[in-house]
Scaffold this active site. Structure first.
Site, PDB file in Angstrom:
ATOM      1  N   SER A  28       0.913  -1.114  -0.080  1.00  0.00           N
ATOM      2  CA  SER A  28      -0.007   0.104  -0.045  1.00  0.00           C
ATOM      3  C   SER A  28       0.792   1.335  -0.048  1.00  0.00           C
ATOM      4  O   SER A  28       0.372   2.165  -0.497  1.00  0.00           O
ATOM      5  CB  SER A  28      -1.077  -0.035   1.166  1.00  0.00           C
ATOM      6  OG  SER A  28      -1.753  -0.991   1.090  1.00  0.00           O
ATOM      7  N   LYS A  77      -9.219  -4.462  12.055  1.00  0.00           N
ATOM      8  CA  LYS A  77     -10.382  -4.053  11.330  1.00  0.00           C
ATOM      9  C   LYS A  77     -11.787  -3.964  12.015  1.00  0.00           C
ATOM     10  O   LYS A  77     -12.467  -3.154  11.941  1.00  0.00           O
ATOM     11  CB  LYS A  77     -10.774  -4.845  10.031  1.00  0.00           C
ATOM     12  CG  LYS A  77      -9.575  -4.870   8.893  1.00  0.00           C
ATOM     13  CD  LYS A  77      -9.823  -5.601   7.670  1.00  0.00           C
ATOM     14  CE  LYS A  77      -8.840  -5.433   6.762  1.00  0.00           C
ATOM     15  NZ  LYS A  77      -9.088  -6.193   5.525  1.00  0.00           N
ATOM     16  N   ASP A 113     -12.866  -3.500   0.753  1.00  0.00           N
ATOM     17  CA  ASP A 113     -12.513  -4.745   0.293  1.00  0.00           C
ATOM     18  C   ASP A 113     -13.392  -5.476  -0.834  1.00  0.00           C
ATOM     19  O   ASP A 113     -12.959  -5.970  -1.852  1.00  0.00           O
ATOM     20  CB  ASP A 113     -12.203  -5.703   1.235  1.00  0.00           C
ATOM     21  CG  ASP A 113     -11.090  -5.414   2.467  1.00  0.00           C
ATOM     22  OD1 ASP A 113     -10.036  -4.953   1.923  1.00  0.00           O
ATOM     23  OD2 ASP A 113     -11.033  -5.528   3.459  1.00  0.00           O
ATOM     24  N   ALA A 141     -12.630 -11.856   4.282  1.00  0.00           N
ATOM     25  CA  ALA A 141     -12.833 -11.537   2.791  1.00  0.00           C
ATOM     26  C   ALA A 141     -14.119 -11.888   2.163  1.00  0.00           C
ATOM     27  O   ALA A 141     -14.706 -10.987   1.402  1.00  0.00           O
ATOM     28  CB  ALA A 141     -11.741 -12.234   1.772  1.00  0.00           C
TER      29      ALA A 141
END
Ligand code: NDP
Length: 299
Positions: A28, A77, A113, A141
């Site tokens: 990133s 997260k 995501d 995911a």
């Protein structure tokens, strides 16, 4: 203005970055710093090793220092949610945030995501809007993909997971989608071969979001000789098959799908497009994705 002047870090430069643990391996910083420089935006992106017990203080500091925002990776997260002021629909429904925007001291959490996956599909030339989809897995995911697929207009979503660790979460995910979107979601036992064949038979798109098939040594379930779908007899040429795994580029699932004539794509560009969406949320500008793809995602 020469380039060195344009790219100089000054007293006006704003920062943001990635919080989590581990973070040093992340691509990133390259993606975002290249894009800031390329577009002449006076910002930098750095990585910060942050364990959950230090998250609250770090988030407050990021808010108070006037950052543009930040990304979060595991394990932060979920933990970050109590420290934010507002959540996007995708973040609220998944219960996970990977991008925070600092709007003059108000912290807004997003989950890009799932957007990353759906955009990588559109860029590969496929469109699941108005169609049925079978999704394998119910972890981080898979949850992000399930929610975004429902928000993007997939009409029926067949979620499949084995009856173990994440089964209860898979049930909650199914309920959340049914309550909050017009998509009809249902849950199937991944090990029920006949039921899986029926769900895949009705689907336009089959997506693997389990870790099965990943290269060994990367937290994989078994390694690259494995597939989450031992019976590939439901494959047919008009089925699109994708895998969120990108190491290896062609998992056993994708190889078997291609042998049956299916069109396929892998998880390579999910990361790119989740980053591009975060960049857009922070700056209001589009990341130069083709350049970023060629520089950092080639090979
Ligand atoms: P999680 O641990 O949150 O979820 C893993 C999922 O895989 C769960 O549903 C789990 O079910 C299932 N699973 C694991 N082992 C098996 C097995 N042997 N048989 C059947 N199901 C199994 O992981 P993530 O969601 O974070 O990651 C999943 C995959 O997605 C990984 O390969 C990861 O690299 C990839 N990924 C790719 C991204 C990209 O940008 N392309 C981004 C994020 C992730 P159970 O609970 O029953 O074990």
């Amino acid at each position: 203005m020469d380039l060195s002047e344009k790219y100089e870090i000054t007293g006006h430069t704003r920062f943001g970055g990635l919080l989590g643990s581990p973070v040093a391996h992340s691509i990133s910083p390259q993606m975002h710093n290249y894009s800031f420089r390329r577009l002449g935006i006076d910002c930098v992106y750095l990585c910060f090793e942050v364990q959950p017990d230090k998250l609250e203080d770090t988030v407050r500091t990021f808010r108070d220092l006037g950052t543009y925002g930040f990304n979060l990776t595991m394990p932060d997260k979920q933990y970050v949610i109590p420290y934010l002021d507002e959540l996007s629909p995708a973040a609220r429904m998944t219960g996970a945030v990977n991008t925070v925007v600092n709007k003059d001291g108000k912290l807004v959490g997003h989950n890009t995501d799932g957007f990353g996956y759906m955009e990588s599909m559109r860029q590969a030339g496929f469109d699941a809007k108005g169609k049925e989809m079978t999704l394998l897995g119910a972890g981080g995911a898979a949850s992000a993909i399930a929610v975004q697929a429902a928000l993007d207009g997939v009409t029926k979503l067949h979620i499949a997971n084995r009856k173990s660790r994440s089964w209860a979460h898979a049930q909650e995910l199914t309920d959340v989608i049914n309550k909050n979107t017009s998509c009809q979601a249902d849950l199937t036992d991944l090990e029920d071969t006949a039921a899986m064949k029926e769900k895949i038979g009705a689907s336009y798109l089959l997506t693997n979001a389990t870790s099965v098939g990943m290269k060994k040594g990367e937290g994989a379930s078994g390694g690259e000789d494995f597939t989450p779908l031992p019976d590939p007899s439901a494959f047919r040429p008009d089925l699109v098959v994708s895998d969120v795994i990108y190491n290896p580029r062609r998992t056993r699932l994708l190889r078997e799908a291609e042998e049956a004539g299916c069109r396929t794509f892998n998880g390579m560009y999910m990361l790119l497009y989740q980053g591009a969406e975060a960049f857009r949320l922070w700056t209001g500008q589009n990341m130069p994705v083709e350049e970023v793809k060629n520089r950092y995602f080639a090979g």
